[in-house]
Design a protein around this motif. Structure first.
Motif, mmCIF file in Angstrom:
data_model
loop_
_atom_site.group_PDB
_atom_site.id
_atom_site.type_symbol
_atom_site.label_atom_id
_atom_site.label_comp_id
_atom_site.label_asym_id
_atom_site.label_seq_id
_atom_site.Cartn_x
_atom_site.Cartn_y
_atom_site.Cartn_z
ATOM 1 N N SER A 6 81.018 35.022 -10.541
ATOM 2 C CA SER A 6 80.383 34.002 -11.378
ATOM 3 C C SER A 6 81.283 33.632 -12.549
ATOM 4 C CB SER A 6 79.038 34.506 -11.899
ATOM 5 O OG SER A 6 78.146 34.707 -10.840
ATOM 6 N N GLY A 7 81.891 34.637 -13.157
ATOM 7 C CA GLY A 7 82.805 34.361 -14.263
ATOM 8 C C GLY A 7 84.006 33.539 -13.840
ATOM 9 N N VAL A 8 84.573 33.869 -12.702
ATOM 10 C CA VAL A 8 85.725 33.119 -12.194
ATOM 11 C C VAL A 8 85.326 31.681 -11.877
ATOM 12 C CG1 VAL A 8 87.343 32.922 -10.257
ATOM 13 C CG2 VAL A 8 86.967 35.138 -11.344
ATOM 14 N N CYS A 9 84.224 31.520 -11.162
ATOM 15 C CA CYS A 9 83.764 30.166 -10.806
ATOM 16 C C CYS A 9 83.422 29.355 -12.049
ATOM 17 C CB CYS A 9 82.562 30.234 -9.875
ATOM 18 S SG CYS A 9 82.984 30.851 -8.246
ATOM 19 N N LEU A 10 82.775 29.994 -13.017
ATOM 20 C CA LEU A 10 82.421 29.302 -14.254
ATOM 21 C C LEU A 10 83.673 28.866 -15.008
ATOM 22 C CD1 LEU A 10 79.931 28.460 -15.846
ATOM 23 C CD2 LEU A 10 80.086 30.608 -17.088
ATOM 24 N N SER A 11 84.671 29.721 -15.068
ATOM 25 C CA SER A 11 85.897 29.349 -15.772
ATOM 26 C C SER A 11 86.637 28.220 -15.050
ATOM 27 C CB SER A 11 86.807 30.557 -15.944
ATOM 28 O OG SER A 11 87.295 30.994 -14.700
ATOM 29 N N LEU A 12 86.547 28.180 -13.734
ATOM 30 C CA LEU A 12 87.216 27.102 -12.986
ATOM 31 C C LEU A 12 86.562 25.740 -13.223
ATOM 32 C CD1 LEU A 12 87.946 28.835 -9.560
ATOM 33 C CD2 LEU A 12 89.584 28.174 -11.320
ATOM 34 N N THR A 13 85.272 25.727 -13.534
ATOM 35 C CA THR A 13 84.585 24.442 -13.728
ATOM 36 C C THR A 13 85.102 23.691 -14.951
ATOM 37 O OG1 THR A 13 82.781 25.422 -15.017
ATOM 38 C CG2 THR A 13 82.473 25.254 -12.630
ATOM 39 N N PHE A 14 85.741 24.390 -15.880
ATOM 40 C CA PHE A 14 86.258 23.711 -17.062
ATOM 41 C C PHE A 14 87.522 22.907 -16.756
ATOM 42 C CE2 PHE A 14 83.637 27.072 -18.863
ATOM 43 C CZ PHE A 14 82.832 26.314 -19.715
ATOM 44 N N SER A 15 88.067 23.078 -15.553
ATOM 45 C CA SER A 15 89.229 22.276 -15.165
ATOM 46 C C SER A 15 88.831 21.057 -14.331
ATOM 47 C CB SER A 15 90.220 23.138 -14.370
ATOM 48 O OG SER A 15 89.645 23.539 -13.143
ATOM 49 N N PHE A 16 87.523 20.887 -14.047
ATOM 50 C CA PHE A 16 87.061 19.732 -13.281
ATOM 51 C C PHE A 16 87.219 18.468 -14.131
ATOM 52 C CE2 PHE A 16 83.786 22.136 -10.433
ATOM 53 C CZ PHE A 16 84.809 22.864 -9.903
ATOM 54 N N PRO A 17 87.506 17.340 -13.486
ATOM 55 C CA PRO A 17 87.629 16.090 -14.252
ATOM 56 C C PRO A 17 86.273 15.674 -14.845
ATOM 57 C CG PRO A 17 87.922 15.693 -11.897
ATOM 58 C CD PRO A 17 87.769 17.165 -12.076
ATOM 59 N N GLN A 18 86.324 15.053 -16.026
ATOM 60 C CA GLN A 18 85.113 14.579 -16.691
ATOM 61 C C GLN A 18 84.840 13.140 -16.275
ATOM 62 O OE1 GLN A 18 83.137 16.446 -18.690
ATOM 63 N NE2 GLN A 18 84.458 18.176 -18.241
ATOM 64 N N ILE A 19 83.580 12.846 -16.032
ATOM 65 C CA ILE A 19 83.171 11.499 -15.655
ATOM 66 C C ILE A 19 82.299 10.969 -16.786
ATOM 67 C CG2 ILE A 19 81.908 10.123 -13.959
ATOM 68 C CD1 ILE A 19 82.504 12.343 -11.927
ATOM 69 N N SER A 20 82.698 9.846 -17.375
ATOM 70 C CA SER A 20 81.970 9.339 -18.536
ATOM 71 C C SER A 20 80.579 8.834 -18.173
ATOM 72 C CB SER A 20 82.781 8.236 -19.222
ATOM 73 O OG SER A 20 83.014 7.180 -18.305
ATOM 74 N N ALA A 21 80.388 8.365 -16.951
ATOM 75 C CA ALA A 21 79.079 7.848 -16.540
ATOM 76 C C ALA A 21 78.075 8.965 -16.280
ATOM 77 C CB ALA A 21 79.234 7.000 -15.279
ATOM 78 N N ASP A 22 78.568 10.159 -16.024
ATOM 79 C CA ASP A 22 77.690 11.283 -15.724
ATOM 80 C C ASP A 22 78.008 12.417 -16.687
ATOM 81 O OD1 ASP A 22 76.021 13.134 -14.624
ATOM 82 O OD2 ASP A 22 77.125 13.350 -12.747
ATOM 83 N N PRO A 23 77.150 12.650 -17.679
ATOM 84 C CA PRO A 23 77.466 13.673 -18.683
ATOM 85 C C PRO A 23 77.654 15.070 -18.080
ATOM 86 C CG PRO A 23 75.405 12.548 -19.213
ATOM 87 C CD PRO A 23 75.892 12.007 -17.922
ATOM 88 N N GLY A 24 76.904 15.411 -17.072
ATOM 89 C CA GLY A 24 77.053 16.721 -16.433
ATOM 90 C C GLY A 24 78.292 16.776 -15.570
ATOM 91 N N GLY A 25 78.567 15.675 -14.912
ATOM 92 C CA GLY A 25 79.732 15.586 -14.049
ATOM 93 C C GLY A 25 79.661 16.532 -12.861
ATOM 94 N N MET A 26 80.811 16.725 -12.263
ATOM 95 C CA MET A 26 80.888 17.569 -11.076
ATOM 96 C C MET A 26 80.719 19.044 -11.404
ATOM 97 S SD MET A 26 83.985 15.750 -8.960
ATOM 98 C CE MET A 26 85.192 16.080 -10.232
ATOM 99 N N ALA A 27 80.851 19.405 -12.647
ATOM 100 C CA ALA A 27 80.795 20.811 -13.031
ATOM 101 C C ALA A 27 79.377 21.302 -13.310
ATOM 102 C CB ALA A 27 81.659 21.040 -14.262
ATOM 103 N N LEU A 28 78.406 20.401 -13.413
ATOM 104 C CA LEU A 28 77.061 20.803 -13.816
ATOM 105 C C LEU A 28 76.442 21.804 -12.844
ATOM 106 C CD1 LEU A 28 74.745 20.526 -15.799
ATOM 107 C CD2 LEU A 28 73.893 18.624 -14.426
ATOM 108 N N PHE A 29 76.385 21.465 -11.560
ATOM 109 C CA PHE A 29 75.742 22.372 -10.600
ATOM 110 C C PHE A 29 76.464 23.708 -10.479
ATOM 111 C CE2 PHE A 29 75.205 24.156 -6.351
ATOM 112 C CZ PHE A 29 73.836 24.422 -6.398
ATOM 113 N N PRO A 30 77.814 23.728 -10.343
ATOM 114 C CA PRO A 30 78.482 25.031 -10.281
ATOM 115 C C PRO A 30 78.262 25.878 -11.531
ATOM 116 C CG PRO A 30 79.982 23.312 -9.556
ATOM 117 C CD PRO A 30 78.766 22.636 -10.083
ATOM 118 N N ARG A 31 78.179 25.242 -12.688
ATOM 119 C CA ARG A 31 77.931 26.003 -13.912
ATOM 120 C C ARG A 31 76.529 26.600 -13.911
ATOM 121 N NH1 ARG A 31 80.765 21.955 -18.298
ATOM 122 N NH2 ARG A 31 82.894 22.477 -17.696
ATOM 123 N N ILE A 32 75.544 25.804 -13.523
ATOM 124 C CA ILE A 32 74.164 26.295 -13.478
ATOM 125 C C ILE A 32 74.048 27.425 -12.459
ATOM 126 C CG2 ILE A 32 71.800 25.675 -12.821
ATOM 127 C CD1 ILE A 32 72.345 22.905 -14.040
#
Length: 163
Positions: A15-41
């Motif tokens: 979980s720690g490794v996966c959570l840390s990897l989500t911070f390298s996902f690209p940010q999408i301005s139209a979606d505040p959660g972006g692609m990282a929201l579900f993996p983080r949750i």
């Protein structure tokens, strides 16, 4: 008990490794959660569940006397037989093979097989495991493909069949 603690610790690390990897996902301005929201949750939820189980494991171990380990007194064939009967081993093996099956057989077929195997591991009757597996796999497929409009692998073994 030790296997449970090992799985919890492994879950915390993953979980720690996966959570840390989500911070390298690209940010999408139209979606505040972006692609990282579900993996983080999912990572936080898995870590919290593992922590709860780990704490309960240690609290329950304090209240009872520890019994001596029988691992050293068992022969290798007996130990292998106990491992093969252990449902957790089969669940972990199925969970490791499942992503590979998705790539080879496609999401729908692999998910049906995976859910069916898990149901049979928990001794569900065939008349319940089969329809349940098909229903869950189809429901997930509909959610991912039609509602979330996500890419679902068709399966490399079935590409020539037009599936």
């Amino acid at each position: 008990m030790n296997a449970e603690r090992a799985v919890c610790l492994l879950t915390l690390v993953m979980s720690g490794v996966c959570l840390s990897l989500t911070f390298s996902f690209p940010q999408i301005s139209a979606d505040p959660g972006g692609m990282a929201l579900f993996p983080r949750i999912a990572g936080v939820a898995a870590a919290l569940a593992a922590l709860i189980i780990l704490v309960r494991s240690f609290l329950s171990a304090e209240g009872r006397a520890s019994k001596p380990s029988t691992l050293g007194s068992s022969s290798l064939p007996d130990l292998l037989e106990r491992i093969m009967r252990n449902r957790m081993v089969w669940m972990i093996a199925a969970s490791i093979i499942y992503p590979w099956l998705i790539i080879k057989l496609g999401f729908l077929i692999a998910t049906t097989i995976y859910v069916f195997l898990l149901m049979k591991l928990f001794k569900a009757p065939l008349t319940i495991a089969g329809p349940y597996a098909v229903t869950v796999a189809t429901g997930l497929y509909v959610v991912f493909v039609y509602i979330l409009e996500a890419y679902v692998p068709p399966g490399t073994w079935l590409e020539g069949l037009g599936m």
